[in-house]
Design a protein around this motif. Structure first.
Motif, PDB file in Angstrom:
ATOM      1  N   PRO A 185       0.788  -1.349  -0.056  1.00 13.34           N
ATOM      2  CA  PRO A 185       0.244   0.098   0.005  1.00 13.34           C
ATOM      3  C   PRO A 185       0.840   1.234   0.048  1.00 13.34           C
ATOM      4  N   ALA A 186       0.440   2.326  -0.556  1.00 15.11           N
ATOM      5  CA  ALA A 186       1.120   3.501  -0.874  1.00 15.11           C
ATOM      6  C   ALA A 186       1.472   4.289   0.525  1.00 15.11           C
ATOM      7  N   ASN A 187       0.496   3.998   1.466  1.00 17.15           N
ATOM      8  CA  ASN A 187       0.505   4.831   2.808  1.00 17.15           C
ATOM      9  C   ASN A 187       1.472   4.044   3.801  1.00 17.15           C
ATOM     10  N   ASP A 219       4.306   3.579   6.430  1.00 17.31           N
ATOM     11  CA  ASP A 219       5.299   4.340   6.834  1.00 17.31           C
ATOM     12  C   ASP A 219       6.333   3.237   7.621  1.00 17.31           C
ATOM     13  N   ASN A 220       6.979   3.988   8.614  1.00 17.32           N
ATOM     14  CA  ASN A 220       7.993   3.006   8.909  1.00 17.32           C
ATOM     15  C   ASN A 220       7.902   2.863  10.633  1.00 17.32           C
ATOM     16  N   GLN A 221       6.488   2.894  11.075  1.00 15.02           N
ATOM     17  CA  GLN A 221       6.078   2.346  12.269  1.00 15.02           C
ATOM     18  C   GLN A 221       6.233   0.808  12.634  1.00 15.02           C
ATOM     19  N   LEU A 222       5.750   0.168  11.200  1.00 18.42           N
ATOM     20  CA  LEU A 222       5.837  -1.424  11.282  1.00 18.42           C
ATOM     21  C   LEU A 222       7.018  -1.776  10.278  1.00 18.42           C
ATOM     22  N   ASN A 223       7.294  -3.100  10.262  1.00 21.08           N
ATOM     23  CA  ASN A 223       8.271  -3.816   9.186  1.00 21.08           C
ATOM     24  C   ASN A 223       7.559  -4.348   7.975  1.00 21.08           C
ATOM     25  N   THR A 224       7.904  -3.937   6.665  1.00 20.01           N
ATOM     26  CA  THR A 224       7.495  -4.807   5.513  1.00 20.01           C
ATOM     27  C   THR A 224       8.507  -5.792   4.950  1.00 20.01           C
ATOM     28  N   SER A 225       7.858  -6.742   4.527  1.00 17.90           N
ATOM     29  CA  SER A 225       8.970  -7.870   3.704  1.00 17.90           C
ATOM     30  C   SER A 225       8.307  -8.501   2.804  1.00 17.90           C
ATOM     31  N   LEU A 226       9.207  -9.219   2.254  1.00 15.69           N
ATOM     32  CA  LEU A 226       8.670 -10.238   1.314  1.00 15.69           C
ATOM     33  C   LEU A 226       8.198 -11.651   2.059  1.00 15.69           C
ATOM     34  N   PHE A 260      -1.909  -1.508  12.064  1.00 16.56           N
ATOM     35  CA  PHE A 260      -2.101  -2.190  10.875  1.00 16.56           C
ATOM     36  C   PHE A 260      -3.324  -1.651  10.195  1.00 16.56           C
ATOM     37  N   THR A 261      -4.468  -1.244  11.096  1.00 16.50           N
ATOM     38  CA  THR A 261      -5.715  -0.671  10.575  1.00 16.50           C
ATOM     39  C   THR A 261      -5.473   0.774  10.076  1.00 16.50           C
ATOM     40  N   HIS A 262      -4.708   1.385  10.710  1.00 19.46           N
ATOM     41  CA  HIS A 262      -4.177   2.765  10.488  1.00 19.46           C
ATOM     42  C   HIS A 262      -3.682   2.757   8.899  1.00 19.46           C
ATOM     43  N   GLN A 263      -2.667   2.065   8.809  1.00 23.65           N
ATOM     44  CA  GLN A 263      -2.012   1.783   7.538  1.00 23.65           C
ATOM     45  C   GLN A 263      -2.559   0.996   6.453  1.00 23.65           C
ATOM     46  N   TYR A 264      -3.274   0.018   6.782  1.00 20.81           N
ATOM     47  CA  TYR A 264      -3.772  -0.846   5.685  1.00 20.81           C
ATOM     48  C   TYR A 264      -5.371  -0.713   5.606  1.00 20.81           C
TER      49      TYR A 264
END
Length: 234
Positions: A40-42, A44-51, A156-160
């Motif tokens: 998702p475009a929004n 941020d760096n509060q959580l981690n993203t990964s493959l 999660f809800t805020h970002q996703y």
């Protein structure tokens, strides 16, 4: 090859369902959300993203929040504070606490991780009164996990956006009914528990078998049955 948390999410059979997520209770805790093939475009760096994994030529991504101390908190209660002699005692103690007690544990032995990122915060019991005792301290320790997981899910809800109404949980602490009920109450979501303790191993095997479909006849969701265990009481 899959990471432990990614393999656990895969084992649930939710490799294709967006907004599905799981909570793993180990020494620490991993809260992981399936984002699907696109970030998702929004974010941020509060959580981690990964493959997460690649299946049928399509990559899947995840959003993750980690709690440094989960099972290690219970070890601390036993070995350092000597409030218990076995982790199995924590459920009964938490249920025996004074309802009027307002003791909280700030679970920050190495600062606070996701979603706060406050490395200099120190752990502390706060709100204690003369009536605070063993049961109240144990309950505060268990509740501290539910509070942090709830905050990660809020992020999660805020970002996703909207999440599933079910929390899929696994790991040794799922046998603590008080903890599972408090997590359900705090998050206002139903709890489902894994049918097998070794979900990461199962997920890794299932992902590998998908590369050779003739070697398996069962889908992941048939191998990791998840009965609904608890629903919110408040």
């Amino acid at each position: 090859m899959l990471g432990d948390s990614q393999a656990t999410l895969y084992a649930y059979g939710y490799y294709h369902q967006l907004s599905s997520f799981k909570v793993t209770f180990g020494t620490g805790s991993s809260v992981m959300l399936n984002l699907g093939p696109k970030l998702p475009a929004n974010i941020d760096n509060q959580l981690n993203t990964s493959l997460a994994w690649s299946r049928d030529g399509q990559r899947q991504h995840v959003l993750e929040g980690n709690i440094n101390y989960a099972g290690a908190t219970i070890t601390w209660l036993k070995d350092n504070l000597q409030l218990i002699t076995s982790p199995s005692e924590t459920e009964a103690l938490a249920l025996a606490d004074s309802l009027q007690d307002e003791t909280y544990l700030i679970l920050a032995f190495s600062g606070l991780g996701a979603p706060y990122w406050l490395p200099n915060i120190q752990a502390a019991f706060v709100g204690m009164s003369r009536s605070s005792g063993k049961a109240e301290l144990v309950k505060a320790a268990l509740d501290s996990l539910s509070y942090q997981i709830t905050d990660i899910l809020d992020e999660f809800t805020h970002q996703y956006g909207q999440l599933d109404d079910l929390i899929h949980v696994d790991g040794g602490m799922i046998h603590n009914r008080y903890l599972m009920q408090s997590l359900s109450d705090f998050t206002q979501k139903a709890i489902t528990c894994a049918a097998t303790a070794e979900l990461s191993s199962l997920g890794t095997a299932l992902n590998a078998l998908n590369l050779a479909p003739e070697t398996t006849t069962k889908a992941p969701e048939e191998l990791a049955t998840l009965p609904i265990l608890l629903i919110p009481n408040i």
